[in-house]
Design an enzyme around this catalytic site. Structure first.
Site, PDB file in Angstrom:
ATOM      1  CE  LYS A  56      43.931  49.214  34.885  1.00  0.00           C
ATOM      2  NZ  LYS A  56      43.031  49.929  34.245  1.00  0.00           N
ATOM      3  CB  SER A 298      35.564  48.600  41.323  1.00  0.00           C
ATOM      4  OG  SER A 298      36.906  48.276  41.668  1.00  0.00           O
TER       5      SER A 298
HETATM    6  N1  PMP Z   1      38.567  48.486  39.322  1.00  0.00           N
HETATM    7  C1  PMP Z   1      38.885  49.698  39.503  1.00  0.00           C
HETATM    8  C2  PMP Z   1      39.079  50.768  40.835  1.00  0.00           C
HETATM    9  C3  PMP Z   1      39.982  50.098  38.491  1.00  0.00           C
HETATM   10  O1  PMP Z   1      41.222  50.977  38.533  1.00  0.00           O
HETATM   11  C4  PMP Z   1      39.861  49.195  37.286  1.00  0.00           C
HETATM   12  C5  PMP Z   1      40.883  49.682  36.171  1.00  0.00           C
HETATM   13  N2  PMP Z   1      40.454  50.919  35.579  1.00  0.00           N
HETATM   14  C6  PMP Z   1      39.017  48.278  37.165  1.00  0.00           C
HETATM   15  C7  PMP Z   1      38.387  48.009  38.293  1.00  0.00           C
HETATM   16  C8  PMP Z   1      38.922  47.247  35.919  1.00  0.00           C
HETATM   17  O2  PMP Z   1      40.178  46.755  35.640  1.00  0.00           O
HETATM   18  P1  PMP Z   1      40.595  46.514  34.029  1.00  0.00           P
HETATM   19  O3  PMP Z   1      40.888  48.038  33.564  1.00  0.00           O
HETATM   20  O4  PMP Z   1      41.256  45.469  34.004  1.00  0.00           O
HETATM   21  O5  PMP Z   1      39.279  46.305  33.534  1.00  0.00           O
END
Ligand code: PMP
Length: 361
Positions: A56, A298
């Site tokens: 991010k 994630s």
């Molecule tokens: N994993 C984590 C830990 C995140 O903070 C984010 C962003 N919210 C994502 C995955 C997903 O990325 P995106 O917002 O680009 O879909």
């Protein structure tokens, strides 16, 4: 140098950096050596190499600089955003360097270390009740922006989100895989910025690469096929009926973001793979303990999906998986539930096995 000089040397980056902001992006793509399958190769793109340790940082920098370019953000104006953590931490880093006050709204269900990191970086964090979910923290940010004339970052709707992934994340992938096969690109979604921006470029320049989108098994918003109701500005009008709270922080809010809608409408993915939180945690731990790659829940969940693809993939296949952030962001979450602070039996036995420096029983 000594007779047995190390075989590893480094040469520096060949430049001096004007500010921390110039260190965003250009994250390394790393081969998996122990947790893969024999017939295919998995690479991970380690976004925790960004200065505030997540993917991010890219979006935070571009939202602020795009708003500076268009004049939407005035010198010294307060920035406000609803964020589950990483966007807030990235924005706090950017706002600290550029001198904008930052207010973040966040549901009280997200990890305590995220709040503290943002406050450490100089931001104010306004908590919202977890029962009101992502929608509640978003509405609170809108209220505060309207009441005070603040600049609302709008990560879920702004074009600055997917654009920066098109201009950086995707370019890095194209360059790193120039001359190499790339059969699958695997990612989850939060705002959908990663999949939308990378999808635009892969569809154009690497049409043979299949894109896999992953979402929580108990919150299959895309899998449900149920369209999101939206307001005129693209923001969600209601919470999505398929949403349930899940432990994969940063993935799948309780609505389908407008930024993600581009990826859905343009079919920037070939397959959606649901992953259970426990599975993601299992793989995040395995990555740490067998590969020395320390990512969050994630990241573990995206890897779980990549691993499933690898198992069925034809021999010689190459798979790339995004690891969005660092595991250090999850010390108070289920990721660390089985990691003890005190010595276990084996450690106590080691302590007692030599005479000195023991604790009394
Ligand atoms: N994993 C984590 C830990 C995140 O903070 C984010 C962003 N919210 C994502 C995955 C997903 O990325 P995106 O917002 O680009 O879909």
């Amino acid at each position: 140098m000594s007779l047995q000089a190390t075989t590893r040397t480094t040469a520096g980056r060949g430049r001096l950096f004007d500010s921390i902001l110039d260190t965003v992006g250009d994250t390394p793509t790393i081969r998996i050596n122990k947790l893969g399958v024999d017939h295919a190769t998995i690479y991970v793109k380690a976004e925790f190499f960004n200065p505030a340790s997540s993917v991010k940082d890219r979006l935070a920098l571009n939202i602020i600089e795009e708003a500076e370019r268009t004049g939407a953000l005035k010198p010294g104006q307060t920035v406000v955003e609803a964020t589950s953590g990483n966007t807030g931490i990235g924005l706090a880093m950017v706002c600290a360097q550029k001198g904008y006050p930052l207010v973040v709204t966040m549901a009280d269900s997200f990890s305590v270390e995220r709040r503290k990191l943002m406050r450490m970086l100089g931001a104010k964090v306004v908590l919202t009740p977890r029962a009101e979910k992502g929608f509640g923290m978003y509405r609170k940010a809108v209220e505060l922006a309207e009441a005070n004339g603040w600049f609302l970052a709008r990560q879920f709707e702004t074009e600055a989100n997917a654009d920066i992934h098109e201009a950086t994340t995707a370019r890095e992938i194209i360059n790193d895989f120039a001359g190499s096969r790339l059969d699958w690109f695997v990612t989850g979604y939060g705002t959908g910025g990663t999949v939308a921006g990378v999808g635009r470029v892969l569809r154009r320049e690497r049409p043979e690469t299949k894109i896999v989108l992953s979402e929580p098994a108990n919150a299959q918003l895309i899998g449900s096929g149920h369209a999101q109701e939206r307001g005129p500005d693209g923001a969600p009008a209601v919470s999505h009926p398929a949403f349930e709270p899940h432990p994969i922080q940063g993935w799948t809010p309780d609505f389908i973001p407008y930024v993600l809608q581009e990826a859905i409408d343009s079919r920037f993915y070939d397959e959606v793979i649901p992953i259970a939180g426990a599975e993601g945690i299992k793989w995040a731990k395995a990555l740490a303990q067998k590969e020395g790659i320390f990512t969050g829940i994630s990241g573990g969940s995206t890897f779980a999906a990549a691993r499933q693809i690898a198992e069925q993939a034809p021999a010689g296949s190459v798979i790339l998986c995004i690891l969005p952030d660092t595991g250090e962001r999850y010390l108070t979450t289920p990721l660390f539930e089985t990691i003890e602070a005190e010595m276990d039996e084996e450690e106590l036995a080691l302590s007692r096995s030599t005479p000195g420096f023991q604790f009394a029983a």
